[in-house]
Design a protein around this motif. Sequence first.
Motif, mmCIF file in Angstrom:
data_model
loop_
_atom_site.group_PDB
_atom_site.id
_atom_site.type_symbol
_atom_site.label_atom_id
_atom_site.label_comp_id
_atom_site.label_asym_id
_atom_site.label_seq_id
_atom_site.Cartn_x
_atom_site.Cartn_y
_atom_site.Cartn_z
ATOM 1 N N ARG A 145 -5.305 35.074 -8.481
ATOM 2 C CA ARG A 145 -5.181 34.950 -7.016
ATOM 3 C C ARG A 145 -5.263 33.488 -6.587
ATOM 4 O O ARG A 145 -4.515 33.047 -5.723
ATOM 5 C CB ARG A 145 -6.275 35.760 -6.326
ATOM 6 C CG ARG A 145 -5.934 37.214 -6.219
ATOM 7 C CD ARG A 145 -6.899 37.936 -5.288
ATOM 8 N NE ARG A 145 -7.128 39.259 -5.848
ATOM 9 C CZ ARG A 145 -8.250 39.691 -6.372
ATOM 10 N NH1 ARG A 145 -9.316 38.929 -6.380
ATOM 11 N NH2 ARG A 145 -8.343 40.899 -6.880
ATOM 12 N N VAL A 146 -6.159 32.747 -7.192
ATOM 13 C CA VAL A 146 -6.280 31.328 -6.861
ATOM 14 C C VAL A 146 -4.988 30.598 -7.218
ATOM 15 O O VAL A 146 -4.484 29.781 -6.442
ATOM 16 C CB VAL A 146 -7.489 30.695 -7.599
ATOM 17 C CG1 VAL A 146 -7.458 29.176 -7.515
ATOM 18 C CG2 VAL A 146 -8.789 31.230 -7.040
ATOM 19 N N LEU A 147 -4.430 30.911 -8.370
ATOM 20 C CA LEU A 147 -3.180 30.291 -8.797
ATOM 21 C C LEU A 147 -2.043 30.660 -7.854
ATOM 22 O O LEU A 147 -1.221 29.810 -7.488
ATOM 23 C CB LEU A 147 -2.857 30.711 -10.236
ATOM 24 C CG LEU A 147 -1.700 30.010 -10.909
ATOM 25 C CD1 LEU A 147 -1.926 28.509 -10.942
ATOM 26 C CD2 LEU A 147 -1.519 30.539 -12.322
ATOM 27 N N ILE A 161 4.802 35.723 -7.902
ATOM 28 C CA ILE A 161 4.081 35.138 -9.024
ATOM 29 C C ILE A 161 3.119 36.191 -9.537
ATOM 30 O O ILE A 161 2.245 36.642 -8.824
ATOM 31 C CB ILE A 161 3.333 33.884 -8.575
ATOM 32 C CG1 ILE A 161 4.327 32.892 -7.989
ATOM 33 C CG2 ILE A 161 2.556 33.285 -9.725
ATOM 34 C CD1 ILE A 161 3.678 31.820 -7.206
ATOM 35 N N ASN A 162 3.306 36.590 -10.755
ATOM 36 C CA ASN A 162 2.480 37.644 -11.342
ATOM 37 C C ASN A 162 1.815 37.133 -12.606
ATOM 38 O O ASN A 162 2.195 36.106 -13.159
ATOM 39 C CB ASN A 162 3.352 38.867 -11.702
ATOM 40 C CG ASN A 162 4.003 39.462 -10.481
ATOM 41 O OD1 ASN A 162 3.358 39.594 -9.448
ATOM 42 N ND2 ASN A 162 5.271 39.805 -10.582
ATOM 43 N N ALA A 163 0.853 37.875 -13.062
ATOM 44 C CA ALA A 163 0.221 37.549 -14.343
ATOM 45 C C ALA A 163 1.259 37.748 -15.439
ATOM 46 O O ALA A 163 2.174 38.559 -15.309
ATOM 47 C CB ALA A 163 -0.979 38.463 -14.573
ATOM 48 N N GLU A 185 -12.784 38.064 -13.302
ATOM 49 C CA GLU A 185 -12.578 36.621 -13.384
ATOM 50 C C GLU A 185 -11.100 36.290 -13.490
ATOM 51 O O GLU A 185 -10.608 35.384 -12.826
ATOM 52 C CB GLU A 185 -13.311 36.045 -14.593
ATOM 53 C CG GLU A 185 -14.804 35.959 -14.427
ATOM 54 C CD GLU A 185 -15.463 35.348 -15.650
ATOM 55 O OE1 GLU A 185 -14.795 34.583 -16.375
ATOM 56 O OE2 GLU A 185 -16.643 35.642 -15.875
ATOM 57 N N LEU A 186 -10.388 37.035 -14.318
ATOM 58 C CA LEU A 186 -8.970 36.776 -14.510
ATOM 59 C C LEU A 186 -8.199 37.100 -13.240
ATOM 60 O O LEU A 186 -7.311 36.352 -12.830
ATOM 61 C CB LEU A 186 -8.426 37.579 -15.697
ATOM 62 C CG LEU A 186 -6.973 37.307 -16.057
ATOM 63 C CD1 LEU A 186 -6.779 35.829 -16.374
ATOM 64 C CD2 LEU A 186 -6.550 38.153 -17.222
ATOM 65 N N GLN A 187 -8.536 38.194 -12.573
ATOM 66 C CA GLN A 187 -7.871 38.559 -11.322
ATOM 67 C C GLN A 187 -8.089 37.478 -10.267
ATOM 68 O O GLN A 187 -7.153 37.096 -9.570
ATOM 69 C CB GLN A 187 -8.384 39.902 -10.806
ATOM 70 C CG GLN A 187 -7.879 41.086 -11.576
ATOM 71 C CD GLN A 187 -8.466 42.391 -11.056
ATOM 72 O OE1 GLN A 187 -9.386 42.398 -10.251
ATOM 73 N NE2 GLN A 187 -7.918 43.496 -11.525
ATOM 74 N N ARG A 215 -10.414 41.769 -23.554
ATOM 75 C CA ARG A 215 -9.961 43.152 -23.774
ATOM 76 C C ARG A 215 -10.832 43.842 -24.816
ATOM 77 O O ARG A 215 -11.232 44.993 -24.643
ATOM 78 C CB ARG A 215 -8.506 43.154 -24.237
ATOM 79 C CG ARG A 215 -7.553 43.148 -23.110
ATOM 80 C CD ARG A 215 -6.154 43.461 -23.609
ATOM 81 N NE ARG A 215 -5.261 42.580 -22.889
ATOM 82 C CZ ARG A 215 -4.467 41.684 -23.406
ATOM 83 N NH1 ARG A 215 -4.387 41.532 -24.702
ATOM 84 N NH2 ARG A 215 -3.721 40.932 -22.652
ATOM 85 N N SER A 216 -11.102 43.133 -25.901
ATOM 86 C CA SER A 216 -11.894 43.756 -26.964
ATOM 87 C C SER A 216 -13.316 44.052 -26.471
ATOM 88 O O SER A 216 -13.868 45.101 -26.775
ATOM 89 C CB SER A 216 -11.924 42.870 -28.208
ATOM 90 O OG SER A 216 -12.631 41.666 -27.929
#
Length: 183
Positions: free
Chosen positions: A67-69, A43-45, A61-63, A12-13
């Motif tokens: 999705r993989v999770l 299932i959400n972040a 990357e986080l998205q 974020r920073s």
Amino acid sequence: MKTLQAGLQFLRSQFMQRQPPRVRKKPPRRRYRSPYPVSRMAINAPPQPMTSQSQPPLSLELQSSVRVLQQRTREGWKRLEYQASHINQLSTELEAALLELKAIASQVNTDWRTLQKVQHSSTQAIISNVCEYQITKLPLVQYKPSGAFLLTSRSVDLFKAEREAIRLAQVLRRRNRRKRLKH
């Protein structure tokens, strides 16, 4: 978990330093609907803390990792449901095998006793029963209303058929007596 949160804060920073904050309208979220009878939560972040400035979108990357999770979790649910069904099927087959074992043991008992009487064998000890039975339980997987699985057991009644046969024989004898009395 702390490492993940620290990584999110770092991303974020870095993102905030490169671009001015943009306000975007969020498209309506589509919920995953499972074709399976067990209800599931989407299932959400994890929720992010609100700040006075608008939050930047999650990094690619986080998205992709979310999705993989989500995909792994959906596949895990499918495998879990299949395994629960498989256990219940095996339990039913095992019950049938136990009933067959009991029927075979009953026939061997009858033949063994007859053989002992025919041979007048006093040297061999007469076995009263070739098989003894105790209370038997089999595994069972149930679905709770919350959507969770519950591994439990169920009792197997090995003498149910005999009781039903005795009950049916009694009913037939009563009917036969009533017919004789009427004539």
